[in-house]
Design a protein around this motif. Structure first.
Motif, PDB file in Angstrom:
ATOM      1  N   ASP A 412     -21.486 -23.521  16.158  1.00  0.00           N
ATOM      2  CA  ASP A 412     -21.412 -22.555  15.307  1.00  0.00           C
ATOM      3  C   ASP A 412     -22.893 -21.824  15.009  1.00  0.00           C
ATOM      4  OD1 ASP A 412     -20.696 -20.464  13.564  1.00  0.00           O
ATOM      5  OD2 ASP A 412     -20.007 -21.887  11.787  1.00  0.00           O
ATOM      6  N   PRO A 416     -26.275 -26.923  10.795  1.00  0.00           N
ATOM      7  CA  PRO A 416     -26.114 -27.945   9.651  1.00  0.00           C
ATOM      8  C   PRO A 416     -27.428 -28.029   8.876  1.00  0.00           C
ATOM      9  CG  PRO A 416     -26.235 -28.904  11.932  1.00  0.00           C
ATOM     10  CD  PRO A 416     -26.023 -27.419  12.272  1.00  0.00           C
ATOM     11  N   GLN A 428     -20.526 -28.220  16.319  1.00  0.00           N
ATOM     12  CA  GLN A 428     -19.797 -28.499  15.095  1.00  0.00           C
ATOM     13  C   GLN A 428     -18.334 -28.951  15.391  1.00  0.00           C
ATOM     14  OE1 GLN A 428     -21.960 -25.932  15.173  1.00  0.00           O
ATOM     15  NE2 GLN A 428     -23.033 -25.427  13.022  1.00  0.00           N
ATOM     16  N   ILE A 429     -17.722 -28.649  16.547  1.00  0.00           N
ATOM     17  CA  ILE A 429     -16.361 -29.119  16.841  1.00  0.00           C
ATOM     18  C   ILE A 429     -16.512 -29.817  18.084  1.00  0.00           C
ATOM     19  CG2 ILE A 429     -14.198 -28.469  17.521  1.00  0.00           C
ATOM     20  CD1 ILE A 429     -14.357 -26.263  15.377  1.00  0.00           C
ATOM     21  N   ARG A 470     -17.443 -31.165  12.149  1.00  0.00           N
ATOM     22  CA  ARG A 470     -16.363 -30.503  11.486  1.00  0.00           C
ATOM     23  C   ARG A 470     -14.960 -31.357  12.404  1.00  0.00           C
ATOM     24  NH1 ARG A 470     -17.670 -24.069  11.456  1.00  0.00           N
ATOM     25  NH2 ARG A 470     -19.701 -24.234  10.193  1.00  0.00           N
ATOM     26  N   TYR A 471     -13.852 -31.292  11.460  1.00  0.00           N
ATOM     27  CA  TYR A 471     -12.657 -31.761  12.004  1.00  0.00           C
ATOM     28  C   TYR A 471     -11.734 -30.620  11.816  1.00  0.00           C
ATOM     29  CZ  TYR A 471     -14.986 -36.223  11.887  1.00  0.00           C
ATOM     30  OH  TYR A 471     -15.967 -36.853  11.926  1.00  0.00           O
ATOM     31  N   LEU A 472     -11.332 -29.857  13.125  1.00  0.00           N
ATOM     32  CA  LEU A 472     -10.441 -28.723  12.968  1.00  0.00           C
ATOM     33  C   LEU A 472      -9.022 -29.495  13.106  1.00  0.00           C
ATOM     34  CD1 LEU A 472     -10.382 -25.684  12.660  1.00  0.00           C
ATOM     35  CD2 LEU A 472     -10.476 -25.834  15.151  1.00  0.00           C
ATOM     36  N   ALA A 514     -12.891 -35.717   4.430  1.00  0.00           N
ATOM     37  CA  ALA A 514     -14.127 -35.226   4.690  1.00  0.00           C
ATOM     38  C   ALA A 514     -15.160 -36.097   5.212  1.00  0.00           C
ATOM     39  CB  ALA A 514     -14.676 -34.654   3.445  1.00  0.00           C
ATOM     40  N   GLY A 565      -9.169 -24.761   9.092  1.00  0.00           N
ATOM     41  CA  GLY A 565     -10.203 -24.446   9.194  1.00  0.00           C
ATOM     42  C   GLY A 565     -10.751 -23.058  10.281  1.00  0.00           C
ATOM     43  N   TYR A 573      -9.712 -17.881  10.595  1.00  0.00           N
ATOM     44  CA  TYR A 573      -9.390 -19.056   9.760  1.00  0.00           C
ATOM     45  C   TYR A 573      -7.870 -19.407   9.696  1.00  0.00           C
ATOM     46  CZ  TYR A 573      -9.685 -22.593   5.919  1.00  0.00           C
ATOM     47  OH  TYR A 573      -9.433 -23.837   5.158  1.00  0.00           O
TER      48      TYR A 573
END
Length: 820
Positions: A412, A416, A428-429, A470-472, A514, A565, A573
């Motif tokens: 992204d 962070p 991020q993913i 992140r966890y999509l 999270a 997400g 989104y």
């Protein structure tokens, strides 16, 4: 950097003018150069009674060990011939042998027009149907070698748009996802070298991780084909196959070079293959690789920031064949970096709506090869082993094991919060999906009564692990299995085909909290029966009709169930729905073909009912996050009907002149609300005219042509919240597109964040030639100009249509050099 790209392109044009055009005889006089050869070359073309090219015809020079075969266009070439008299035999199974005597004192050109052998043809017809692995009552379109060469270097989705009924969902110039009759993603199967391609193909912006250069045989099945290829084949199947490994002792290969001025693409691809002899007879291998690099793409007026990409792929295969037994091992590695257009990311709601209404992005960055955040990195590898035994009376049994790993990383623009430089470089993913598959099939040859068929077993295990910031979607493990039987009854005038299949699938998801700890397990089980029943009627040698009734199904994918997400590359989104049920499809297709001496026509119509149709619905809400504002989409289900028709024509209306057209119309209806479905392809008409130059005596050019393609895409007026009675017909839309007009929408769009873009028309020009160099080296060259008039347009299926125009005028040079 731009001036250097222009210099490179000018150099390529200089090469074309000084080294290619001298071999072409123009209308204004002879432009070819006289070349003194130490040996001579015999070239020509082999056609049938309908003047259609015959691929695989054998041309043998008696009294020598010189023989060659015709290619896909019917052309052949025999090189390194000495001066003298030769008796040339041209043969093809089912056709009468032709013998000609020539006296060779210079390069010569001889064409062969073969006639059917009345005694052999009925037998040949039966042999042609002895392919139980192929469905014969559905529409199958093969992409020609010439089309592949003219579009080399393009993503798979863009390449397949040359087939009627196919479109692509694009996310910039590097990401293109195939669409068949309005269906895409998990409703389309891609078989890469006989293996079902597995990746995170659930996203609209996730392009297939396959190198088209590794597959010179591409075919498309339009319509449900679940019986043979498994669940998820609701919309169709894309078959990608490399050429068979060589069996004749020796080494051959190919070199491909592509360069384009628009996004400065440089692409090099090559392969070499060898069949061994002596005590190693039956052993052969192939090595192949591709390198590709491209910078920012350009619309007619501006560059798109951070749309560069790079790619490096390679593959290797080895095979052994003896006494009906064959073993083959194949490995491929695909690796690419993709920039994500920076203009698709906005900071807040106000900027989002401002971006939707502006005519162009606020920044024109110019040309660059640099790839910054946001970006993607995708790595995919495939390992396949196949063992086959085929006996004269036994039939054919095949066991295949395949293993795939797909790693997708998305970075992204929003870094962070950390002072650790290593942490700042993490994606991020980060998805890792592993797939193991085992397939066993048995095919029996046609019996005396005309029966031929196949049975098979399939099993798949799949695991997905998320390892990003992140966890999509959650981690998951899935198992699936299937068993099928397909039988065919073959007669001279008709073929009847029937099949049945049972599939089962389980999915165990591990949603994460999270802190990255699994919250609970969610197990789901799906199973279904599918069937196919069809017939192919051959009224005479020219006219035939096929009808097929088939069912298909697919279980909801993990993203449709659990996603929650930001999809970085799509700048949206998305929210899943864990209560979604399996889709179930029942469809009818009707295809009629006419194949004449000068005119060919194929008309295909389809009607498909889909229960529990899953789609991503715009919610008209905006997720305003720290990283920016994103349009919201929610997965939901409905009952849908997909119908439409394709018309293909090909007409040789004068000597050396050929014209063709492809018309595609798709209707997608939400039966629950009686509204149109969102994001269905607009009506599309493509027309092409080609002139092929007659080879001249003393000219080493054996196939020189020029073609002009006109593409007309209507504005999509069949959108949700629009009364079906008020939608324009495809004829009215085409007239408006030709006139440069479009429907004026009023108010605020309800079904999408921006109304459908206006219709448009494009012109593409191709100049191509195949010639022999002074060293008897065959060289294929073409210059393509896409969007010849530099038209500004935005395609309705482009994910960037909210923010920017599509590509402007693009000059591309393609060179293909096959060698021995």
């Amino acid at each position: 950097m731009e001036k250097y790209m222009k210099l490179l392109f000018s150099s390529c044009l200089f090469f074309a003018i000084n080294f290619v055009l001298p071999f072409v005889k123009g209308a204004g006089g002879t432009l070819y150069a006289q070349v003194v050869l130490r040996s001579f070359t015999l070239t020509g073309k082999v056609v049938d009674e309908k003047n259609q090219p015959l691929e695989g015809a054998t041309i043998l020079l008696e009294g020598t060990n010189i023989a060659t075969i015709s290619n896909q266009y019917g052309f052949y070439s025999a090189t390194r011939l000495k001066e003298g008299s030769y008796t040339v035999n041209c043969s093809y199974i089912g056709y009468k042998l032709i013998t000609k005597t020539i006296v060779l004192k210079k390069n010569d050109h001889i064409d062969f027009n073969l006639e059917l052998d009345a005694e052999l043809q009925p037998e040949v017809h039966i042999v042609a149907q002895r392919k139980p692995t192929e469905l014969v009552t559905v529409s199958v379109t093969k992409v020609s070698e010439k089309t592949l060469e003219e579009n080399s270097g393009k993503p798979l989705g863009e390449l397949l748009k040359t087939v009627s009924g196919l479109n692509s969902i694009t996310t910039g110039p590097s990401i293109s996802k195939p669409v068949i009759h309005g269906l895409h993603s998990n409703r389309i199967l891609i078989l890469n070298n006989g293996v079902r391609h597995e990746a995170q193909q659930w996203g609209m912006e996730h392009a297939p991780e396959i190198d088209p250069f590794a597959n010179n045989q591409i075919a498309v099945i339009k319509g449900a084909a679940s019986i043979r290829y498994g669940s998820d084949a609701i919309g169709g199947v894309i078959l990608m196959q490399p050429p068979p490994l060589p069996t004749q002792e020796g080494t051959t290969g190919d070199v491909y070079v592509t360069a384009s001025d628009n996004y400065g693409i440089l692409c090099f691809s090559g392969n070499t293959e060898t069949a061994l002899g002596g005590k190693y007879k039956g052993l052969s291998y192939r090595l192949q690789g591709t390198l590709k690099k491209a910078g920012n793409s350009k619309t007619p007026d501006y560059y798109l920031k951070n749309t560069a990409f790079s790619e490096n792929d390679y593959s290797a295969s080895i095979g052994y064949s003896k006494n009906g037994f064959k073993f083959n091992a194949f490995y491929s590695d695909y690796n690419t970096w993709l920039g994500v257009f920076e203009g698709s990311h906005v900071g807040n709601v106000a900027e989002l709506y401002e971006a939707l209404h502006r005519t162009k992005p606020t920044e024109d960055p110019g040309f660059s090869y640099e790839i910054k955040r946001s970006k993607q990195h995708v790595h995919h590898y495939l390992l396949k082993t196949t063992a086959t035994y085929q006996g004269d009376d036994f039939g054919k049994i095949e066991l295949q094991y395949s293993k795939q790993e797909n790693n997708r990383q998305e970075y992204d623009l929003d870094l962070p919060f950390s002072s650790d430089p290593t942490y700042l470089t993490r994606p991020q993913i980060d998805f890792h999906i592993y797939t193991d598959a085992l397939n066993l099939t048995y095919s029996h040859l046609a019996t005396k009564n005309g029966f031929a068929g196949q049975v098979g077993l399939e099993g798949v295990q799949q695991t997905n692990i998320c390892d990003g910031l992140r966890y999509l979607v959650p981690n998951f493990r899935g198992y699936s299995g299937g068993i099928f039987a397909l039988e065919r009854f073959i007669k001279k005038k008709y073929t009847i085909e029937a099949g049945v299949r049972y599939d089962t699938r389980s999915l165990c998801g591990y949603p994460l909290q999270a802190n990255g700890v699994s919250a609970y397990q969610s197990k789901r089980y799906y199973n279904n029966m599918t069937y196919t029943l069809g017939a192919n009627l051959r009224f005479n040698d020219r006219f035939s009709t096929s009808i097929n009734l088939a069912s298909a199904w697919r279980a909801p994918s993990v993203n449709e169930l659990y996603i929650a997400g930001v999809h970085l590359s799509a700048a949206s989104y998305e929210l899943g729905d864990s209560t979604l049920k399996s889709e179930r499809s029942n469809g009818l297709t009707l295809t009629t073909k006419y194949e004449g001496k000068k005119f060919n026509c194929e008309i295909g119509a389809y009607y498909q009912l889909i229960d529990n149709f899953i789609y991503s619905k715009p919610t008209q809400e905006v997720a305003n996050l720290i990283s920016g504002a994103y349009p919201c989409f929610h997965y939901t289900q409905t009952k849908a009907t997909i119908s439409g028709f394709d018309i293909d024509t090909d007409w040789e209306f004068a000597q050396n002149w050929k014209a063709g057209s492809k018309l595609s119309v798709v209707y997608g209806v939400n039966d629950s609300t009686k509204e149109w479905l969102v994001l269905m392809p607009a009506d599309r008409l493509q027309s092409k005219i080609t002139y092929t130059f007659t080879p001249q005596e003393g000219n080493d050019a054996v196939d020189t042509y020029i073609s002009l393609t006109h593409t007309l895409v209507a504005q999509q007026t069949r959108i949700p919240e629009t009364p079906r009675s008020n939608a324009s017909s495809f004829g009215e839309n085409f007239v408006e597109a030709l006139a440069g007009k479009s429907k004026t929408w009023e108010g605020t769009p309800i079904s999408d964040y921006a109304y459908p873009t206006a219709g448009y028309m494009l012109f593409d020009l191709v100049l191509g030639t195949t010639f022999l160099s002074s060293k008897n080296q065959l060289i294929k060259f073409n210059l393509t100009i896409n969007n010849l008039l530099d038209t500004r347009y935005r395609d309705y299926l482009s994910r960037y249509r909210y923010f920017a125009d599509d590509l402007g005028r693009t000059f591309s040079i393609h060179v293909h050099i096959p060698f021995k």
